[in-house]
Design a protein around this motif. Structure first.
Motif, PDB file in Angstrom:
ATOM      1  N   ARG A  97       0.876  -1.179   0.000  1.00  0.00           N
ATOM      2  CA  ARG A  97       0.000   0.000   0.000  1.00  0.00           C
ATOM      3  C   ARG A  97       0.909   1.224   0.000  1.00  0.00           C
ATOM      4  N   PHE A  98       0.322   2.405  -0.154  1.00  0.00           N
ATOM      5  CA  PHE A  98       1.125   3.621  -0.082  1.00  0.00           C
ATOM      6  C   PHE A  98       0.303   4.776   0.462  1.00  0.00           C
ATOM      7  N   MET A  99       1.041   5.798   0.865  1.00  0.00           N
ATOM      8  CA  MET A  99       0.433   7.049   1.286  1.00  0.00           C
ATOM      9  C   MET A  99       1.247   8.172   0.645  1.00  0.00           C
ATOM     10  N   VAL A 100       0.560   9.120   0.033  1.00  0.00           N
ATOM     11  CA  VAL A 100       1.202  10.305  -0.525  1.00  0.00           C
ATOM     12  C   VAL A 100       0.755  11.481   0.337  1.00  0.00           C
ATOM     13  N   VAL A 101       1.727  12.356   0.703  1.00  0.00           N
ATOM     14  CA  VAL A 101       1.456  13.389   1.698  1.00  0.00           C
ATOM     15  C   VAL A 101       1.785  14.773   1.165  1.00  0.00           C
ATOM     16  N   PHE A 102       0.841  15.675   1.364  1.00  0.00           N
ATOM     17  CA  PHE A 102       1.022  17.097   1.088  1.00  0.00           C
ATOM     18  C   PHE A 102       0.962  17.808   2.433  1.00  0.00           C
ATOM     19  N   THR A 103       1.882  18.742   2.678  1.00  0.00           N
ATOM     20  CA  THR A 103       1.868  19.492   3.931  1.00  0.00           C
ATOM     21  C   THR A 103       1.967  20.985   3.644  1.00  0.00           C
ATOM     22  N   GLY A 104       1.587  21.783   4.633  1.00  0.00           N
ATOM     23  CA  GLY A 104       1.735  23.239   4.550  1.00  0.00           C
ATOM     24  C   GLY A 104       1.069  23.846   3.330  1.00  0.00           C
ATOM     25  N   ALA A 105       1.814  24.727   2.659  1.00  0.00           N
ATOM     26  CA  ALA A 105       1.277  25.429   1.489  1.00  0.00           C
ATOM     27  C   ALA A 105       0.910  24.460   0.368  1.00  0.00           C
ATOM     28  N   ALA A 106       1.659  23.360   0.232  1.00  0.00           N
ATOM     29  CA  ALA A 106       1.333  22.372  -0.808  1.00  0.00           C
ATOM     30  C   ALA A 106      -0.029  21.747  -0.536  1.00  0.00           C
ATOM     31  N   ALA A 107      -0.349  21.483   0.731  1.00  0.00           N
ATOM     32  CA  ALA A 107      -1.667  20.936   1.082  1.00  0.00           C
ATOM     33  C   ALA A 107      -2.760  21.964   0.799  1.00  0.00           C
ATOM     34  N   GLU A 108      -2.488  23.217   1.128  1.00  0.00           N
ATOM     35  CA  GLU A 108      -3.474  24.260   0.850  1.00  0.00           C
ATOM     36  C   GLU A 108      -3.749  24.360  -0.648  1.00  0.00           C
ATOM     37  N   ARG A 109      -2.700  24.256  -1.463  1.00  0.00           N
ATOM     38  CA  ARG A 109      -2.882  24.350  -2.924  1.00  0.00           C
ATOM     39  C   ARG A 109      -3.627  23.138  -3.474  1.00  0.00           C
ATOM     40  N   ILE A 110      -3.275  21.932  -3.027  1.00  0.00           N
ATOM     41  CA  ILE A 110      -3.949  20.741  -3.561  1.00  0.00           C
ATOM     42  C   ILE A 110      -5.417  20.743  -3.148  1.00  0.00           C
ATOM     43  N   ASP A 111      -5.719  21.327  -1.992  1.00  0.00           N
ATOM     44  CA  ASP A 111      -7.108  21.396  -1.540  1.00  0.00           C
ATOM     45  C   ASP A 111      -7.963  22.348  -2.371  1.00  0.00           C
ATOM     46  N   LEU A 112      -7.339  23.187  -3.163  1.00  0.00           N
ATOM     47  CA  LEU A 112      -8.100  24.067  -4.058  1.00  0.00           C
ATOM     48  C   LEU A 112      -8.676  23.299  -5.243  1.00  0.00           C
ATOM     49  N   LEU A 113      -8.107  22.124  -5.517  1.00  0.00           N
ATOM     50  CA  LEU A 113      -8.563  21.298  -6.634  1.00  0.00           C
ATOM     51  C   LEU A 113      -9.710  20.396  -6.194  1.00  0.00           C
ATOM     52  N   GLU A 114     -10.564  20.056  -7.131  1.00  0.00           N
ATOM     53  CA  GLU A 114     -11.550  19.011  -6.863  1.00  0.00           C
ATOM     54  C   GLU A 114     -10.785  17.703  -6.688  1.00  0.00           C
ATOM     55  N   GLU A 115     -11.333  16.775  -5.921  1.00  0.00           N
ATOM     56  CA  GLU A 115     -10.602  15.552  -5.607  1.00  0.00           C
ATOM     57  C   GLU A 115     -10.162  14.790  -6.860  1.00  0.00           C
ATOM     58  N   ALA A 116     -11.019  14.680  -7.861  1.00  0.00           N
ATOM     59  CA  ALA A 116     -10.650  13.947  -9.081  1.00  0.00           C
ATOM     60  C   ALA A 116      -9.462  14.610  -9.774  1.00  0.00           C
ATOM     61  N   GLU A 117      -9.449  15.935  -9.806  1.00  0.00           N
ATOM     62  CA  GLU A 117      -8.339  16.664 -10.425  1.00  0.00           C
ATOM     63  C   GLU A 117      -7.059  16.493  -9.591  1.00  0.00           C
ATOM     64  N   ALA A 118      -7.188  16.509  -8.270  1.00  0.00           N
ATOM     65  CA  ALA A 118      -6.036  16.308  -7.394  1.00  0.00           C
ATOM     66  C   ALA A 118      -5.442  14.916  -7.597  1.00  0.00           C
ATOM     67  N   ARG A 119      -6.304  13.917  -7.733  1.00  0.00           N
ATOM     68  CA  ARG A 119      -5.818  12.547  -7.969  1.00  0.00           C
ATOM     69  C   ARG A 119      -5.056  12.452  -9.294  1.00  0.00           C
ATOM     70  N   ARG A 120      -5.587  13.101 -10.326  1.00  0.00           N
ATOM     71  CA  ARG A 120      -4.893  13.103 -11.631  1.00  0.00           C
ATOM     72  C   ARG A 120      -3.536  13.785 -11.501  1.00  0.00           C
ATOM     73  N   PHE A 121      -3.503  14.886 -10.750  1.00  0.00           N
ATOM     74  CA  PHE A 121      -2.237  15.586 -10.545  1.00  0.00           C
ATOM     75  C   PHE A 121      -1.220  14.671  -9.873  1.00  0.00           C
ATOM     76  N   VAL A 122      -1.636  13.953  -8.836  1.00  0.00           N
ATOM     77  CA  VAL A 122      -0.732  13.057  -8.110  1.00  0.00           C
ATOM     78  C   VAL A 122      -0.166  12.003  -9.055  1.00  0.00           C
ATOM     79  N   GLN A 123      -1.030  11.370  -9.825  1.00  0.00           N
ATOM     80  CA  GLN A 123      -0.559  10.328 -10.760  1.00  0.00           C
ATOM     81  C   GLN A 123       0.453  10.910 -11.745  1.00  0.00           C
ATOM     82  N   ALA A 124       0.137  12.079 -12.313  1.00  0.00           N
ATOM     83  CA  ALA A 124       1.025  12.693 -13.299  1.00  0.00           C
ATOM     84  C   ALA A 124       2.333  13.161 -12.669  1.00  0.00           C
TER      85      ALA A 124
END
Length: 152
Positions: A88-115
């Motif tokens: 299994r895995f866990m990918v982690v965003f913290t601080g400003a990176a977490a704030e930025r990823i939270d601006l995306l809809e979840e589906a878009e954030a998931r695509r960003f992570v994969q890419a």
């Protein structure tokens, strides 16, 4: 949220300060406790969870888990649980990176992570599958991962 009021002689609260700040307490908290509740910053963390379909580290010879100074701060590969065959895995965003990823809809954030993972580590392309997502900042009853002790 519904305007309820409670009377008591003593309270033990496990509420995050981000929520406790919005609750009227009379009489107020002692000065230092009140200051801590009002001012301590909260860490911001967003995490994605998933399964490893192909052991990408066998292809590139690097350690399975890693840290970056980019948008994705940490990627942790977790050993299989008893009875499971894959990692299994866990990918982690913290601080400003977490704030930025939270601006995306979840589906878009998931695509960003994969890419982004495929960009920084090509062996990961088509090797992982996100199955869960959680943002402490977006949770209306938490609004942050945990308080952080700050200078002063």
């Amino acid at each position: 949220l519904d305007g309820s009021r409670y009377r008591c002689d003593f309270v033990i609260s496990a509420l995050p300060f981000t929520i406790l700040r919005r609750i009227a307490i009379e009489p107020g908290l002692p000065p230092l406790q009140g200051e801590a509740v009002r001012t301590l910053p909260y860490g911001h963390t967003t995490r994605g969870f998933g399964v490893v379909d192909k052991n990408f580290w066998e292809q590139d010879g690097l350690e399975p888990s890693f840290f970056t100074d980019g948008a994705i701060k940490m990627f942790w590969t977790l050993k299989p649980r008893p009875g499971e065959t894959g990692h299994r895995f866990m990918v982690v965003f913290t601080g400003a990176a977490a704030e930025r990823i939270d601006l995306l809809e979840e589906a878009e954030a998931r695509r960003f992570v994969q890419a982004e993972l495929a960009r920084i580590r090509p062996s990961m392309k088509d090797s992982i599958r996100l199955i869960g997502w959680y943002s402490w900042g977006r949770d209306p009853l938490v609004q942050g991962c945990r308080h952080m002790f700050a200078p002063g």
